[in-house]
Scaffold this motif. Structure first.
Motif, short mmCIF file in Angstrom:
data_model
loop_
_atom_site.label_atom_id
_atom_site.label_comp_id
_atom_site.label_asym_id
_atom_site.label_seq_id
_atom_site.Cartn_x
_atom_site.Cartn_y
_atom_site.Cartn_z
N ALA A 146 25.00 -18.38 112.56
CA ALA A 146 23.84 -17.18 111.58
C ALA A 146 23.25 -16.97 112.68
O ALA A 146 22.43 -17.52 113.36
CB ALA A 146 23.59 -17.90 110.57
N ARG A 193 27.14 -29.17 108.63
CA ARG A 193 25.97 -27.98 108.58
C ARG A 193 25.35 -28.57 110.39
O ARG A 193 24.49 -29.73 109.63
CB ARG A 193 25.33 -27.43 107.67
CG ARG A 193 24.85 -28.09 107.27
CD ARG A 193 24.33 -27.45 106.00
NE ARG A 193 23.56 -26.13 106.39
CZ ARG A 193 23.30 -25.46 105.87
NH1 ARG A 193 23.94 -25.66 104.18
NH2 ARG A 193 22.80 -24.19 105.79
N ARG A 231 22.51 -26.92 100.93
CA ARG A 231 21.30 -26.64 102.12
C ARG A 231 20.85 -27.61 103.31
O ARG A 231 21.18 -27.36 104.34
CB ARG A 231 19.63 -26.56 101.84
CG ARG A 231 20.14 -24.82 100.79
CD ARG A 231 18.77 -24.30 100.28
NE ARG A 231 18.91 -23.39 99.22
CZ ARG A 231 17.70 -22.62 97.93
NH1 ARG A 231 16.59 -23.56 99.07
NH2 ARG A 231 18.41 -22.18 97.67
N LEU A 243 19.54 -20.99 108.94
CA LEU A 243 20.65 -20.87 108.00
C LEU A 243 20.36 -22.37 106.78
O LEU A 243 20.93 -22.25 105.16
CB LEU A 243 21.83 -21.36 108.42
CG LEU A 243 23.10 -21.42 107.97
CD1 LEU A 243 23.77 -20.08 108.09
CD2 LEU A 243 24.54 -21.93 108.72
N MET A 302 26.14 -22.78 101.63
CA MET A 302 27.07 -21.81 102.78
C MET A 302 28.54 -22.48 102.02
O MET A 302 29.11 -23.63 101.87
CB MET A 302 26.98 -22.58 104.06
CG MET A 302 25.69 -22.37 105.00
SD MET A 302 25.65 -20.27 104.88
CE MET A 302 26.75 -19.72 106.09
N ALA A 333 27.09 -16.97 102.99
CA ALA A 333 25.62 -17.84 102.46
C ALA A 333 25.27 -17.59 101.12
O ALA A 333 25.73 -16.03 100.87
CB ALA A 333 24.86 -17.08 103.29
N TYR A 344 20.14 -21.32 103.09
CA TYR A 344 21.40 -20.90 102.55
C TYR A 344 22.42 -22.20 102.44
O TYR A 344 22.35 -23.04 102.97
CB TYR A 344 22.12 -19.74 102.84
CG TYR A 344 21.31 -18.60 102.74
CD1 TYR A 344 19.98 -18.32 104.08
CD2 TYR A 344 21.40 -17.74 101.65
CE1 TYR A 344 19.58 -17.26 104.60
CE2 TYR A 344 19.86 -16.66 102.09
CZ TYR A 344 19.56 -16.28 103.22
OH TYR A 344 18.76 -15.82 103.09
N THR A 356 28.14 -14.41 96.92
CA THR A 356 27.37 -15.17 98.02
C THR A 356 26.55 -13.85 98.07
O THR A 356 27.00 -12.75 98.05
CB THR A 356 28.62 -15.42 98.98
OG1 THR A 356 29.58 -14.44 98.95
CG2 THR A 356 28.84 -16.60 98.78
#
Length: 123
Positions: free
Chosen positions: A24, A72, A53, A29, A34, A98, A32, A110
């Motif tokens: 991203a 993530r 998140r 990021l 995902m 996202a 958000y 999204t």
């Protein structure tokens, strides 16, 4: 604005593995939840996996549970989808997205989408 760029797709034999990345830019990021979605030829786009998140909560479609893992790294502004034990029916274009919460991302509500990366699994 957030720009999402997927990578890591390719051609793999059944039973193999791939790791997709979604990088991203534009905003952090960590703001958000995902998700990963996929769309096979002549089929509607479907939910694959989502992550909160913080990364603490994950959710998977029934067909990928136990084979796929979403994760993530907020410091790297990147989300991953580790795909193991791939099957020909996993062949699709994979998209990351996202959104504001895991529950909304799961149903495709999204804010941003990537351009997709092709995954092809041969039998």
């Amino acid at each position: 604005q957030v720009q999402l760029v997927e990578s890591g797709g390719g051609l793999v034999q059944a039973g193999g593995s791939l790791r997709l990345s979604c990088a991203a830019s534009g905003r952090t990021l960590s703001s958000y939840a995902m998700g990963w979605f996929r769309q096979a030829p002549w089929k509607e786009r479907e939910f694959v996996a989502a992550i909160s998140r913080s990364g603490v909560i994950t959710n998977y479609a029934d067909g990928v549970k136990g084979r796929f893992t979403v994760s993530r790294d907020n410091a790297k502004n990147t989300v991953y989808l580790q795909m193991n034990s791939l099957k020909p029916e996993d062949t699709a274009v994979y998209y990351c997205a996202a959104g504001t919460s895991l529950n909304t991302v799961r149903v495709g509500k999204t804010d941003y989408w990537g351009q997709g990366t092709q995954v092809t699994v041969s039998s």
